[in-house]
Structures are given as C-alpha cells and as structure tokens.
Design an enzyme around this catalytic site. Structure first.
Site, short mmCIF file in Angstrom:
data_model
loop_
_atom_site.label_atom_id
_atom_site.label_comp_id
_atom_site.label_asym_id
_atom_site.label_seq_id
_atom_site.Cartn_x
_atom_site.Cartn_y
_atom_site.Cartn_z
N ASN A 100 0.82 -5.14 -7.87
CA ASN A 100 0.92 -4.18 -6.78
C ASN A 100 2.35 -3.67 -6.60
OD1 ASN A 100 0.19 -2.87 -4.14
ND2 ASN A 100 1.58 -4.45 -3.35
N ASP A 196 -3.37 -10.29 -7.62
CA ASP A 196 -2.65 -10.46 -6.36
C ASP A 196 -2.66 -9.17 -5.54
OD1 ASP A 196 -0.65 -12.12 -4.77
OD2 ASP A 196 0.55 -10.32 -5.15
N GLU A 232 -7.64 -10.56 -4.97
CA GLU A 232 -7.25 -11.12 -3.68
C GLU A 232 -7.39 -10.04 -2.61
OE1 GLU A 232 -3.77 -12.86 -0.89
OE2 GLU A 232 -3.44 -11.20 -2.27
N ARG A 335 -13.03 -22.54 -6.74
CA ARG A 335 -11.67 -22.86 -7.15
C ARG A 335 -11.12 -23.98 -6.27
NH1 ARG A 335 -7.56 -18.18 -6.21
NH2 ARG A 335 -7.86 -18.85 -4.05
C1 AAO Z 1 9.02 -12.89 0.82
C2 AAO Z 1 9.59 -13.18 2.20
C3 AAO Z 1 9.65 -11.92 3.03
C4 AAO Z 1 10.46 -10.85 2.30
C5 AAO Z 1 9.82 -10.61 0.94
C6 AAO Z 1 10.56 -9.60 0.10
O1 AAO Z 1 8.80 -14.17 2.83
O2 AAO Z 1 10.25 -12.22 4.26
O3 AAO Z 1 10.46 -9.64 3.03
O4 AAO Z 1 9.77 -11.85 0.23
O5 AAO Z 1 11.88 -10.00 -0.10
C7 AAO Z 1 4.32 -14.36 -1.03
C8 AAO Z 1 4.76 -14.86 0.33
C9 AAO Z 1 5.64 -13.87 1.06
C10 AAO Z 1 6.80 -13.45 0.18
C11 AAO Z 1 6.20 -12.82 -1.06
C12 AAO Z 1 7.23 -12.30 -2.06
O6 AAO Z 1 3.60 -15.15 1.10
O7 AAO Z 1 6.15 -14.50 2.23
O8 AAO Z 1 7.64 -12.54 0.86
O9 AAO Z 1 5.41 -13.82 -1.76
O10 AAO Z 1 8.10 -13.27 -2.43
C13 AAO Z 1 -1.03 -10.30 3.21
C14 AAO Z 1 -1.49 -9.65 1.91
C15 AAO Z 1 -1.84 -10.66 0.84
C16 AAO Z 1 -0.73 -11.71 0.67
C17 AAO Z 1 -0.51 -12.36 2.03
C18 AAO Z 1 0.57 -13.43 1.98
O11 AAO Z 1 -2.61 -8.82 2.18
O12 AAO Z 1 -2.00 -9.96 -0.37
O13 AAO Z 1 -0.10 -11.34 2.95
N1 AAO Z 1 -1.05 -12.69 -0.38
C19 AAO Z 1 -0.52 -12.53 -1.75
C20 AAO Z 1 -0.04 -13.84 -2.35
C21 AAO Z 1 1.22 -14.29 -1.64
C22 AAO Z 1 2.33 -13.30 -1.93
C23 AAO Z 1 1.87 -11.91 -2.03
C24 AAO Z 1 0.55 -11.55 -1.91
C25 AAO Z 1 2.84 -10.90 -2.40
O14 AAO Z 1 -1.07 -14.78 -2.35
O15 AAO Z 1 1.59 -15.59 -2.01
O16 AAO Z 1 3.33 -13.37 -0.87
O17 AAO Z 1 2.84 -10.82 -3.82
C26 AAO Z 1 -3.52 -10.17 7.82
C27 AAO Z 1 -3.99 -9.23 6.73
C28 AAO Z 1 -3.76 -9.81 5.36
C29 AAO Z 1 -2.32 -10.27 5.22
C30 AAO Z 1 -2.04 -11.30 6.33
C31 AAO Z 1 -0.63 -11.87 6.27
O18 AAO Z 1 -4.40 -11.28 7.95
O19 AAO Z 1 -5.35 -8.95 6.91
O20 AAO Z 1 -4.04 -8.81 4.39
O21 AAO Z 1 -2.13 -10.85 3.93
O22 AAO Z 1 -2.22 -10.67 7.59
O23 AAO Z 1 0.29 -10.88 6.55
C32 AAO Z 1 -5.91 -13.24 11.33
C33 AAO Z 1 -6.50 -11.89 10.90
C34 AAO Z 1 -6.18 -11.59 9.45
C35 AAO Z 1 -4.71 -11.61 9.30
C36 AAO Z 1 -4.22 -12.98 9.69
C37 AAO Z 1 -2.73 -13.08 9.59
O24 AAO Z 1 -6.57 -14.33 10.65
O25 AAO Z 1 -7.90 -11.92 11.08
O26 AAO Z 1 -6.69 -10.33 9.06
O27 AAO Z 1 -4.56 -13.29 11.02
O28 AAO Z 1 -2.33 -14.41 9.60
#
Ligand code: AAO
Length: 500
Positions: A100, A196, A232, A335
C-alpha cells in the site's frame, strides 16, 4: 484465490512473527511438518526502514524501502533456502506483502539492505519509485495528507496511513513494480500472500495487480496453481466492507477474534452456547472467504481492532480453549499466532490505558540483530520466544482439524451456558467446560466408532499408549465425559487419529 494451496489438504497455518528465515526452515523440518501444519505466514521479507527511535520496533518492517529481500529475518539466499526446505516438508510459505505504501514521510537514510531512500522527496531509487508514483495531497484532500477520518472512503484509500507514503495504484508502472515483486516471491516457491492494509487500496486496483500475478512454481505445485490471497481488511462495521474484496480472495475476519475473546472472557453476558452460530450465520463473511485467528500481531498489542477483548498467550488457559474451539469448529481457514514476549508498561492516556512498550521488537542482541529461537529438550522455546504453536494443546488441535477436514459439525450439545461439545462427523469430538466452578458431567454422543481414544489435550498418543486421559467410546458412539471446573485445561478432544 481462496484455496490455500496446502499439501495434503492441511487446514491451518501459523504466523511465526519476526522469526528468522533460518529458524523457520529448521522449524518446518523438526516440528511443523511432523505435526501437520499447513504453512507459515512470515513477516514482510522486503527491505524496510531502520528505525532508531524507538530502537528497532517490530513495526519498522511495515515501512518498505525496496523490494529486495533483506531484513532482520535474513537475506535473499536465506529466504530461498527456507522456502525450499519448508516446501520439501509439505509446509507452505505465505509472505506478508506491504504494497500500500513505502515508509513514513520525512528524513532520508538507508534501509535494512543498505538501499538509499529519501522520504522527504519521495525518492526510492532501489525500486525505483519517485514522487510521481505516489498519491499527492490533493487527491487525498486532508491538510497533512494523512488518513484523518475512517468515515471517508477516499481518505482511507488515497491518503497516507499513519503518515506512510501512499502509492498510486492506478499507475500502470506502480502496478507493474508490485506485481514483479510478488511474482519474484512466487518464482521462489511461496504459496500465497497476506496483503497488508488492503482496505487502504481500491479493490479495482488490487484486482489489476492480482491479474498480473504468475502461477505458482511447478517445482512444488501443480501447474496452473494460483497464489492464495488473504487481504487485511478490518471490517467491524464502517464505510468499507470486506464484501468489496472477497471476490479476489479471503479477508482477515477481525470480528471473529473479537467475538471469541468476548465469549471466552464472558463479557457482555456472552456464553459458549452462542458459539454454535459463530460462522456466517452471525454477522460474518462465509466460510470460504475468511482467514480466522484468535489474535494477530496487531490485536495482541492493541493496534488494529478488538481492544481489550482479544485473548493472547498472556491468558494462557482461555487462550488454549479459544484456539481449540477455533481449530475444532468448521469455519474459515485458520491461522495460529506465535509470538515473542515483551514487558508491558500500561500508562493512562486521554482515551484510556495504553501499553507504552507495544513497539518493542523481537529478542535481539545489542546490535539489533534478531536472536535465533532456541528450544530446550522438552520442546519449549526459550530466550523470549513464546511459541504458542508448540504448546501441546494448540499443536495437537492442528492435527484434529486435519483429521476432521471435510466433515461438518454434528451432535452439538451445550448446557445453556459455558459448557459445549460437538463432533465433526464421525472423525473427531471435543468438549469444553468454561464454567469455572461447575464440572461438566454428562453422557454425550461423540459420533465416533467404539474404542479407546487418547485425549490430545491432556496428553499424546505415544508408542501405542496415551500419556493423558483415555476416553472409551461405546458401541452407540456415546461416552461419559467428566471435566472438573478447576481442571488446568478444562477440555477433552479425541479424533480418529488418536485411537489407542
Ligand atoms: C508507525 C508509528 C506511527 C508513525 C508511522 C510512520 O506507530 O506513529 O506515524 O510508523 O512513521 C504497523 C503499526 C503502526 C506503524 C506502522 C509502520 O501498527 O503503528 O506506524 O506499522 O511502521 C489500521 C489499518 C490496518 C493496520 C492497522 C494497524 O487499516 O491496515 O491500522 N494494520 C496493518 C499491519 C500493521 C501495520 C500496517 C498495517 C501498516 O498489520 O502492523 O502498522 O503497514 C480502525 C480502522 C482500522 C484501523 C484501526 C487502527 O479500527 O477500522 O482500519 O486499522 O482503526 O487505526 C474499534 C472500531 C474499529 C477501529 C478500532 C480502532 O474496534 O470498530 O473499526 O476501534 O482500534
């Protein structure tokens, strides 16, 4: 495609989060092959940004710098060796592909493979990508170019996910570079991909990329085999639905782990009796369209979705029960998570408690090199690796699922609350008692043929004997089950392959 390309129709894979390729290769040979695991989801294999503050977090691997295979898990040669050795054991490799975006905005430097990048000018010469290959702030529309609202489809897909430089997937050139990367992995012998942040890409763009993917390597797979795709997509309700993606492959069903966690934790008045309906009858995508899991690398540290309901290795008794249910019940491709330990540090933030240590990377030496997984003579992992997949109860339920494959759920029984039992046709039977105080004490239909069976929760079948409880099934398929409320792991599981 939706079919996982496992050997011998094996039914479950494990995510060996942050493991080194050399360790995964050895694990395939000594453990995963013999115990019937279908495959391994590996951490992103491509070169990533080196993050110094905080020091070498796990999440640096979600910040690509190039598509060269060079990370803390190993280099190109190590990756090839792992894929080959695992395939030789009938254990498939699924690569986590981060397509992405590239790394977070700002700064410049060198990635884990030494490639130069400039994240200020959007310059990634090792691909190469330049500023024209990214979505610009005007197509995104927010002031800082980041996703600010999860209620806006355009923002989610055209803006930067937590500041990471968002590739423009409508570009033919970008699609080609991504397809080349994925095809390179396929040529080595991977069986498929975990994609991802699929929710952050337009389904039409993904379809165009997947349309360019080559068939799997015929050294390991029948000719014409297509890569397995698990996207994902976090859909807990909201403006983007998993149904937009399921024609292309499976989606990661986040509702599942959340519900399982709530049920086993008895939150919101939920009981195990409800589990009878947990599949597609209960607000989820259909069996063939989902990858299911109790926790993943995000949810176990409150990134992603599910919050405080998620069960992890830290609640080992409930975790074993939840995993056993998932592996016993005919819903989705499974998984299992395999983690490393870190000390949590809970601090109160404006929105609630947060683990300030949730960034901590895998066990590493002083120079940041990931440490090998060492295993003691009892088969348990040491030096910080948890290896949930090696816990007897988890490991043996993988074989249960393989033995039960193709057989539906029958003979459901519950006490209306936290005791349940069911069979998988005439192949396997499980009973779970999550009451805490009360024993499960009942005569139940197992569906199995008469004989003595080894309970694979309390022991193993070994040299024709059983090291745990032996369960005798009568000529009518019934048996008397007793599981004390305070049993260490209050379950019994038997199957056609555990006959003494
Ligand atoms: C890091 C730093 C950041 C910095 C960035 C860039 O932490 O501060 O700005 O680097 O320098 C992982 C880490 C991130 C990290 C990133 C890059 O988790 O912290 O950032 O690597 O190093 C969303 C996405 C989903 C993602 C998830 C974590 O949609 O794709 O966030 N997962 C994947 C990977 C993950 C990875 C990435 C993607 C990036 O598995 O490991 O990040 O490659 C809502 C939304 C979701 C959203 C969540 C969290 O969910 O619907 O789509 O996921 O929020 O933001 C209720 C709601 C539910 C909501 C949830 C939130 O349950 O019903 O909808 O609350 O908790």
């Amino acid at each position: 495609q939706h079919a996982p390309n496992t050997a011998d129709n094996k039914q479950a894979i494990v995510h060996l989060f942050e493991w080194r390729w050399a360790d995964i290769a050895a694990e395939c040979e000594t453990f995963l092959g013999p115990y019937g695991f279908g495959g391994v989801q590996v951490s992103p294999p491509n070169e990533n940004r080196v993050i110094a503050i905080p020091y070498r977090p796990w999440w640096e691997r979600y910040q690509p710098i190039s598509y060269h295979l060079n990370t803390r898990s190993g280099n190109d040669e190590d990756f090839r060796d792992m894929v080959h050795r695992c395939n030789q054991q009938g254990v498939r490799i699924y690569a986590d592909v981060v397509i992405n975006h590239m790394c977070g905005f700002g700064g410049s430097g060198h990635g884990t493979g030494g490639s130069y990048f400039n994240a200020e000018n959007l310059d990634f010469p090792a691909v190469p990508y330049g500023s024209n290959d990214f979505n610009n702030c005007s197509t995104c529309g927010t002031s800082d170019c980041k996703v600010q609202s999860y209620d806006d489809v355009n923002q989610i897909r055209n803006c930067r996910l937590v500041s990471m430089l968002d590739l423009n997937h409508s570009s033919d050139y970008v699609r080609g570079k991504i397809a080349d990367y994925m095809n390179y992995l396929t040529s080595i012998g991977v069986a498929g991909f975990r994609v991802d942040a699929a929710k952050h890409m337009w389904p039409g763009d993904l379809a165009a990329i997947f349309g360019r993917l080559s068939d799997l390597n015929t050294a390991y797979f029948p000719s014409g085999s297509r890569p397995f795709i698990a996207m994902e997509v976090i859909d807990l309700g909201g403006v983007i639905s998993s149904s937009e993606y399921i024609h292309m492959g499976r989606i990661t069903e986040f509702r599942y782990g959340k519900q399982i966690g709530q049920i086993f934790r008895k939150q919101y008045g939920q009981t195990l009796a409800y589990l009878q309906y947990i599949g597609e009858n209960w607000d989820k995508e259909s069996d063939n369209n989902v990858l299911v899991f109790v926790d993943n690398h995000d949810t176990q540290r409150s990134h992603g979705a599910g919050g405080e309901s998620i069960l992890t290795f830290r609640d080992s008794k409930l975790y074993k029960m939840a995993n056993a249910f998932m592996l016993a019940f005919p819903y989705g491709f499974v998984r299992m998570m395999s983690s490393y330990y870190w000390d949590q540090w809970w601090e109160l933030q404006s929105w609630g408690l947060k683990d300030s240590n949730d960034w901590i990377g895998p066990p590493a030496d002083g120079s940041g090199n990931t440490m090998g997984v060492s295993i003691n003579n009892k088969g348990n992992c040491r030096n910080g690796w948890i290896c949930e997949h090696r816990w007897r109860q988890n490991r043996n339920m993988v074989m249960f699922r393989n033995v039960a494959a193709g057989h539906g759920m029958f003979n459901w029984w519950d006490n209306g609350y936290h005791q349940i039992a069911f069979s998988r046709g005439d192949r396997a039977f499980i009973a779970i008692n999550n009451e805490g105080l009360w024993a499960l004490d009942a005569t139940l239909q197992t569906g199995l043929s008469s004989g003595d069976y080894c309970d694979v929760i309390s022991g193993d079948l070994s040299n024709g004997g059983c090291t745990g409880k032996t369960i005798t099934v009568g000529g009518d398929g019934r048996t008397h089950i007793y599981i004390a409320g305070d049993d260490e792991v209050p379950m019994i599981a038997i199957h056609a392959g555990s006959k003494v």
